[in-house]
Design a protein around this motif. Structure first.
Motif, PDB file in Angstrom:
ATOM      1  N   PRO A  89       0.800  -1.228   0.000  1.00  0.00           N
ATOM      2  CA  PRO A  89       0.000   0.000   0.000  1.00  0.00           C
ATOM      3  C   PRO A  89       0.834   1.280   0.000  1.00  0.00           C
ATOM      4  N   ASP A  90       1.915   1.328   0.765  1.00  0.00           N
ATOM      5  CA  ASP A  90       2.761   2.530   0.760  1.00  0.00           C
ATOM      6  C   ASP A  90       3.347   2.785  -0.623  1.00  0.00           C
ATOM      7  N   MET A  91       3.784   1.727  -1.274  1.00  0.00           N
ATOM      8  CA  MET A  91       4.352   1.862  -2.621  1.00  0.00           C
ATOM      9  C   MET A  91       3.264   2.171  -3.650  1.00  0.00           C
ATOM     10  N   MET A  92       2.061   1.642  -3.426  1.00  0.00           N
ATOM     11  CA  MET A  92       0.937   1.949  -4.315  1.00  0.00           C
ATOM     12  C   MET A  92       0.640   3.447  -4.278  1.00  0.00           C
ATOM     13  N   LYS A  93       0.629   4.028  -3.091  1.00  0.00           N
ATOM     14  CA  LYS A  93       0.363   5.463  -2.966  1.00  0.00           C
ATOM     15  C   LYS A  93       1.421   6.265  -3.714  1.00  0.00           C
ATOM     16  N   LEU A  94       2.685   5.891  -3.548  1.00  0.00           N
ATOM     17  CA  LEU A  94       3.759   6.582  -4.263  1.00  0.00           C
ATOM     18  C   LEU A  94       3.583   6.468  -5.772  1.00  0.00           C
ATOM     19  N   GLU A  95       3.245   5.271  -6.239  1.00  0.00           N
ATOM     20  CA  GLU A  95       3.060   5.044  -7.680  1.00  0.00           C
ATOM     21  C   GLU A  95       1.879   5.856  -8.222  1.00  0.00           C
ATOM     22  N   ALA A  96       0.782   5.881  -7.481  1.00  0.00           N
ATOM     23  CA  ALA A  96      -0.392   6.647  -7.913  1.00  0.00           C
ATOM     24  C   ALA A  96      -0.050   8.130  -8.033  1.00  0.00           C
ATOM     25  N   ASP A  97       0.688   8.638  -7.060  1.00  0.00           N
ATOM     26  CA  ASP A  97       1.092  10.047  -7.108  1.00  0.00           C
ATOM     27  C   ASP A  97       2.044  10.302  -8.278  1.00  0.00           C
ATOM     28  N   LYS A  98       3.002   9.418  -8.450  1.00  0.00           N
ATOM     29  CA  LYS A  98       3.996   9.568  -9.519  1.00  0.00           C
ATOM     30  C   LYS A  98       3.346   9.546 -10.901  1.00  0.00           C
ATOM     31  N   GLN A  99       2.369   8.672 -11.087  1.00  0.00           N
ATOM     32  CA  GLN A  99       1.724   8.516 -12.395  1.00  0.00           C
ATOM     33  C   GLN A  99       0.578   9.492 -12.611  1.00  0.00           C
ATOM     34  N   GLY A 100       0.190  10.217 -11.573  1.00  0.00           N
ATOM     35  CA  GLY A 100      -0.912  11.157 -11.720  1.00  0.00           C
ATOM     36  C   GLY A 100      -2.272  10.486 -11.825  1.00  0.00           C
ATOM     37  N   TYR A 101      -2.422   9.343 -11.158  1.00  0.00           N
ATOM     38  CA  TYR A 101      -3.718   8.670 -11.197  1.00  0.00           C
ATOM     39  C   TYR A 101      -4.771   9.571 -10.558  1.00  0.00           C
ATOM     40  N   THR A 102      -5.891   9.729 -11.239  1.00  0.00           N
ATOM     41  CA  THR A 102      -6.996  10.532 -10.744  1.00  0.00           C
ATOM     42  C   THR A 102      -8.131   9.648 -10.244  1.00  0.00           C
ATOM     43  N   PHE A 103      -7.862   8.376 -10.112  1.00  0.00           N
ATOM     44  CA  PHE A 103      -8.864   7.412  -9.680  1.00  0.00           C
ATOM     45  C   PHE A 103      -8.403   6.742  -8.386  1.00  0.00           C
ATOM     46  N   PRO A 104      -9.345   6.170  -7.631  1.00  0.00           N
ATOM     47  CA  PRO A 104      -8.963   5.457  -6.419  1.00  0.00           C
ATOM     48  C   PRO A 104      -8.085   4.246  -6.765  1.00  0.00           C
ATOM     49  N   TYR A 105      -7.130   3.988  -5.908  1.00  0.00           N
ATOM     50  CA  TYR A 105      -6.243   2.829  -6.055  1.00  0.00           C
ATOM     51  C   TYR A 105      -6.425   2.016  -4.778  1.00  0.00           C
ATOM     52  N   LEU A 106      -7.143   0.913  -4.899  1.00  0.00           N
ATOM     53  CA  LEU A 106      -7.579   0.128  -3.754  1.00  0.00           C
ATOM     54  C   LEU A 106      -6.710  -1.101  -3.544  1.00  0.00           C
ATOM     55  N   TYR A 107      -6.569  -1.481  -2.277  1.00  0.00           N
ATOM     56  CA  TYR A 107      -5.754  -2.639  -1.918  1.00  0.00           C
ATOM     57  C   TYR A 107      -6.649  -3.780  -1.461  1.00  0.00           C
ATOM     58  N   ASP A 108      -6.565  -4.898  -2.164  1.00  0.00           N
ATOM     59  CA  ASP A 108      -7.355  -6.112  -1.910  1.00  0.00           C
ATOM     60  C   ASP A 108      -6.478  -7.125  -1.181  1.00  0.00           C
ATOM     61  N   GLU A 109      -6.257  -6.887   0.096  1.00  0.00           N
ATOM     62  CA  GLU A 109      -5.329  -7.725   0.867  1.00  0.00           C
ATOM     63  C   GLU A 109      -5.737  -9.189   0.895  1.00  0.00           C
ATOM     64  N   THR A 110      -7.038  -9.466   1.025  1.00  0.00           N
ATOM     65  CA  THR A 110      -7.500 -10.850   1.122  1.00  0.00           C
ATOM     66  C   THR A 110      -7.560 -11.547  -0.235  1.00  0.00           C
ATOM     67  N   GLN A 111      -7.500 -10.786  -1.297  1.00  0.00           N
ATOM     68  CA  GLN A 111      -7.624 -11.262  -2.670  1.00  0.00           C
ATOM     69  C   GLN A 111      -9.036 -11.746  -3.012  1.00  0.00           C
ATOM     70  N   ASP A 112      -9.977 -11.516  -2.108  1.00  0.00           N
ATOM     71  CA  ASP A 112     -11.358 -11.941  -2.332  1.00  0.00           C
ATOM     72  C   ASP A 112     -12.006 -11.210  -3.499  1.00  0.00           C
ATOM     73  N   VAL A 113     -11.670  -9.932  -3.665  1.00  0.00           N
ATOM     74  CA  VAL A 113     -12.281  -9.162  -4.746  1.00  0.00           C
ATOM     75  C   VAL A 113     -11.778  -9.663  -6.103  1.00  0.00           C
ATOM     76  N   ALA A 114     -10.490  -9.913  -6.210  1.00  0.00           N
ATOM     77  CA  ALA A 114      -9.944 -10.455  -7.459  1.00  0.00           C
ATOM     78  C   ALA A 114     -10.616 -11.782  -7.803  1.00  0.00           C
ATOM     79  N   LYS A 115     -10.812 -12.607  -6.799  1.00  0.00           N
ATOM     80  CA  LYS A 115     -11.467 -13.899  -7.033  1.00  0.00           C
ATOM     81  C   LYS A 115     -12.914 -13.707  -7.465  1.00  0.00           C
ATOM     82  N   ALA A 116     -13.621 -12.767  -6.847  1.00  0.00           N
ATOM     83  CA  ALA A 116     -15.023 -12.518  -7.198  1.00  0.00           C
ATOM     84  C   ALA A 116     -15.161 -12.032  -8.638  1.00  0.00           C
ATOM     85  N   TYR A 117     -14.176 -11.260  -9.107  1.00  0.00           N
ATOM     86  CA  TYR A 117     -14.202 -10.743 -10.478  1.00  0.00           C
ATOM     87  C   TYR A 117     -13.576 -11.718 -11.486  1.00  0.00           C
ATOM     88  N   HIS A 118     -13.049 -12.816 -11.002  1.00  0.00           N
ATOM     89  CA  HIS A 118     -12.338 -13.777 -11.849  1.00  0.00           C
ATOM     90  C   HIS A 118     -11.146 -13.107 -12.524  1.00  0.00           C
TER      91      HIS A 118
END
Length: 184
Positions: A89-118
């Motif tokens: 997550p700390d590195m994700m925040k840095l990357e989002a700032d560096k790339q100028g992401y204007t969208f939320p960057y969410l962390y799926d620690e349990t990986q449940d969301v990735a599994k739900a979306y296949h």
């Protein structure tokens, strides 16, 4: 890193709900809070994948362009950060700032969301209409590292334009190719 295709969630599937922390704000947000009444793009990305790095500048531009038209973009990282600390997550925040992401960057620690979306790879894109039904899943465009195709966002843009124009998204959709999600 194994080149992995997306699994192509069946069209018409309702978007699986979630509530995940946004590494940029520190607050947990739900799909219902982030969804648009026009179209919602849910994308699985990460920091270290060369396939994501290959498209990330154009992706940031496309997101800005379509957010101005009322489309919601949501990025999710589901990688195992114990074995891939550059995706923490700390590195994700840095990357989002560096790339100028204007969208939320969410962390799926349990990986449940990735599994739900296949979700199978990074990047992996899913577009949902105003009713939160999947109308597009697959690739950003045909560009991958080393194939000399220009990064354009053509496939995703085509789906979004069809929705915004009140048309039907073409059923001819190609899987994304990328790094496999780093499962625990």
């Amino acid at each position: 890193m194994a080149e992995t295709p997306s699994t192509m969630l069946p069209l018409g599937t309702k978007a699986p709900v979630f509530k995940l922390p946004d590494v940029r704000t520190g607050h947990s947000v739900s799909l219902s809070e982030l969804a648009s009444t026009k179209a919602t793009v849910v994308m699985f990305i990460c920091n270290h994948c060369p396939y994501v790095k290959h498209i990330q500048h154009k992706l940031a531009d496309v997101a800005k362009q379509y957010q101005a038209k009322g489309v919601s973009f949501i990025a999710i990282n589901s990688n195992d950060v114990k074995n891939y600390p550059s995706d923490s997550p700390d590195m994700m925040k840095l990357e989002a700032d560096k790339q100028g992401y204007t969208f939320p960057y969410l962390y799926d620690e349990t990986q449940d969301v990735a599994k739900a979306y296949h979700a199978a790879c990074t990047p992996d894109f899913f577009v949902f209409d105003k009713n939160m039904a999947c109308v597009y899943r697959g690739r950003f465009d045909g560009a991958t590292p080393g194939n000399d195709q220009p990064v354009s966002g053509r496939d995703l843009i085509g789906a979004l334009d069809a929705i915004l124009d009140g048309g039907v998204v073409s059923g001819e959709q190609r899987p994304s190719l990328g790094c496999n999600i780093k499962w625990k």
